[in-house]
Motif scaffolding. Structure first.
Motif, PDB file in Angstrom:
ATOM      1  N   TRP A  95     -13.887   8.747  -2.378  1.00  0.00           N
ATOM      2  CA  TRP A  95     -12.891   9.813  -2.324  1.00  0.00           C
ATOM      3  C   TRP A  95     -13.535  11.018  -1.649  1.00  0.00           C
ATOM      4  O   TRP A  95     -14.419  11.649  -2.217  1.00  0.00           O
ATOM      5  CB  TRP A  95     -12.455  10.154  -3.739  1.00  0.00           C
ATOM      6  N   PHE A 120     -10.161   7.373   0.218  1.00  0.00           N
ATOM      7  CA  PHE A 120      -9.266   8.509   0.354  1.00  0.00           C
ATOM      8  C   PHE A 120     -10.020   9.564   1.143  1.00  0.00           C
ATOM      9  O   PHE A 120     -11.201   9.807   0.893  1.00  0.00           O
ATOM     10  CB  PHE A 120      -8.899   9.059  -1.025  1.00  0.00           C
ATOM     11  N   ILE A 146      -6.543   2.920  -8.509  1.00  0.00           N
ATOM     12  CA  ILE A 146      -7.744   3.393  -7.824  1.00  0.00           C
ATOM     13  C   ILE A 146      -8.889   2.432  -8.145  1.00  0.00           C
ATOM     14  O   ILE A 146      -9.158   2.145  -9.312  1.00  0.00           O
ATOM     15  CB  ILE A 146      -8.111   4.826  -8.265  1.00  0.00           C
ATOM     16  N   VAL A 165     -14.025   3.422  -5.587  1.00  0.00           N
ATOM     17  CA  VAL A 165     -13.338   4.213  -4.562  1.00  0.00           C
ATOM     18  C   VAL A 165     -14.276   5.253  -3.967  1.00  0.00           C
ATOM     19  O   VAL A 165     -15.126   5.807  -4.670  1.00  0.00           O
ATOM     20  CB  VAL A 165     -12.074   4.900  -5.137  1.00  0.00           C
ATOM     21  N   HIS A 172       1.251   6.975  -6.756  1.00  0.00           N
ATOM     22  CA  HIS A 172       0.204   7.947  -7.087  1.00  0.00           C
ATOM     23  C   HIS A 172       0.772   9.367  -7.002  1.00  0.00           C
ATOM     24  O   HIS A 172       0.576  10.176  -7.913  1.00  0.00           O
ATOM     25  CB  HIS A 172      -0.992   7.799  -6.143  1.00  0.00           C
ATOM     26  N   PRO A 202       0.817  -1.214   0.000  1.00  0.00           N
ATOM     27  CA  PRO A 202       0.000   0.000   0.000  1.00  0.00           C
ATOM     28  C   PRO A 202       0.856   1.273   0.000  1.00  0.00           C
ATOM     29  O   PRO A 202       0.537   2.231  -0.704  1.00  0.00           O
ATOM     30  CB  PRO A 202      -0.821  -0.138   1.283  1.00  0.00           C
ATOM     31  N   VAL A 221       0.594   4.242  -2.949  1.00  0.00           N
ATOM     32  CA  VAL A 221       0.333   5.659  -2.694  1.00  0.00           C
ATOM     33  C   VAL A 221       1.523   6.509  -3.155  1.00  0.00           C
ATOM     34  O   VAL A 221       1.341   7.567  -3.763  1.00  0.00           O
ATOM     35  CB  VAL A 221      -0.017   5.901  -1.208  1.00  0.00           C
ATOM     36  N   TRP A 271      -5.227   7.351   3.159  1.00  0.00           N
ATOM     37  CA  TRP A 271      -5.510   6.387   2.105  1.00  0.00           C
ATOM     38  C   TRP A 271      -5.770   5.018   2.713  1.00  0.00           C
ATOM     39  O   TRP A 271      -5.041   4.590   3.605  1.00  0.00           O
ATOM     40  CB  TRP A 271      -4.299   6.253   1.185  1.00  0.00           C
ATOM     41  N   GLN A 272      -6.771   4.318   2.214  1.00  0.00           N
ATOM     42  CA  GLN A 272      -7.033   2.932   2.606  1.00  0.00           C
ATOM     43  C   GLN A 272      -6.853   2.072   1.362  1.00  0.00           C
ATOM     44  O   GLN A 272      -7.554   2.273   0.360  1.00  0.00           O
ATOM     45  CB  GLN A 272      -8.457   2.784   3.147  1.00  0.00           C
ATOM     46  N   VAL A 273      -5.885   1.161   1.417  1.00  0.00           N
ATOM     47  CA  VAL A 273      -5.552   0.307   0.275  1.00  0.00           C
ATOM     48  C   VAL A 273      -5.806  -1.146   0.654  1.00  0.00           C
ATOM     49  O   VAL A 273      -5.335  -1.606   1.688  1.00  0.00           O
ATOM     50  CB  VAL A 273      -4.078   0.496  -0.150  1.00  0.00           C
ATOM     51  N   LYS A 302      -5.557  -2.057  -4.442  1.00  0.00           N
ATOM     52  CA  LYS A 302      -6.336  -0.921  -4.961  1.00  0.00           C
ATOM     53  C   LYS A 302      -6.659   0.060  -3.835  1.00  0.00           C
ATOM     54  O   LYS A 302      -6.920  -0.337  -2.701  1.00  0.00           O
ATOM     55  CB  LYS A 302      -7.669  -1.396  -5.567  1.00  0.00           C
ATOM     56  N   VAL A 303      -6.672   1.339  -4.185  1.00  0.00           N
ATOM     57  CA  VAL A 303      -7.111   2.369  -3.249  1.00  0.00           C
ATOM     58  C   VAL A 303      -8.622   2.277  -3.148  1.00  0.00           C
ATOM     59  O   VAL A 303      -9.331   2.411  -4.148  1.00  0.00           O
ATOM     60  CB  VAL A 303      -6.683   3.777  -3.716  1.00  0.00           C
TER      61      VAL A 303
END
Length: 129
Positions: A33, A115, A27, A31, A11, A4, A8, A105-107, A111-112
């Motif tokens: 966000w 956010f 992403i 997601v 990104h 993770p 990020v 961020w949570q992964v 994948k994210v």
């Protein structure tokens, strides 16, 4: 598989290059966000298309030289925290803005998934007035 933290970091590196495709490569399609209440793009936007339309296009239209400068990235496993600064000049007022910001961020599964942004929205609002 990338961690993770690396996802990020990648990104942010893509953001620095202004490479929108690479920014959204990891992403999730669903997601969530969230931009902070009081911020120009406030609310929770679901899916990459909404994030691009309601966040990145709005910021690009309203701000000249808008950027996030990463100071440090905190590795919390599936939760990664980016700490840094926003900078930009509001196109309508000509005023500049500098505000501290934290991104959470949570992964999961590469994948994210989530956010969330935390920033001093008063500093942003003052530049817009």
């Amino acid at each position: 598989m990338r961690t993770p933290h690396q996802i990020v970091a990648d990104h942010y590196a893509a953001s620095d290059r202004q490479d929108l495709e690479a920014m959204f490569a990891d992403i999730a399609d669903d997601v969530q966000w969230t931009e902070m209440a009081g911020f120009p793009c406030a609310g929770t936007h679901v899916g990459p298309a909404q994030v691009i339309e309601k966040v990145f296009k709005v910021l690009g239209a309203e701000w000249e030289g808008y950027r996030f400068v990463l100071e440090r990235l905190v590795d919390g496993g599936d939760t990664v925290v980016g700490i840094g600064d926003y900078h930009g000049r509001n196109r309508a007022t000509g005023k500049t803005m500098h505000a501290r910001v934290t991104h959470v961020w949570q992964v999961q599964g590469g994948k994210v998934r989530r956010f969330e942004q935390f920033t001093d929205t008063l500093l942003v609002a003052r530049a817009m007035q």
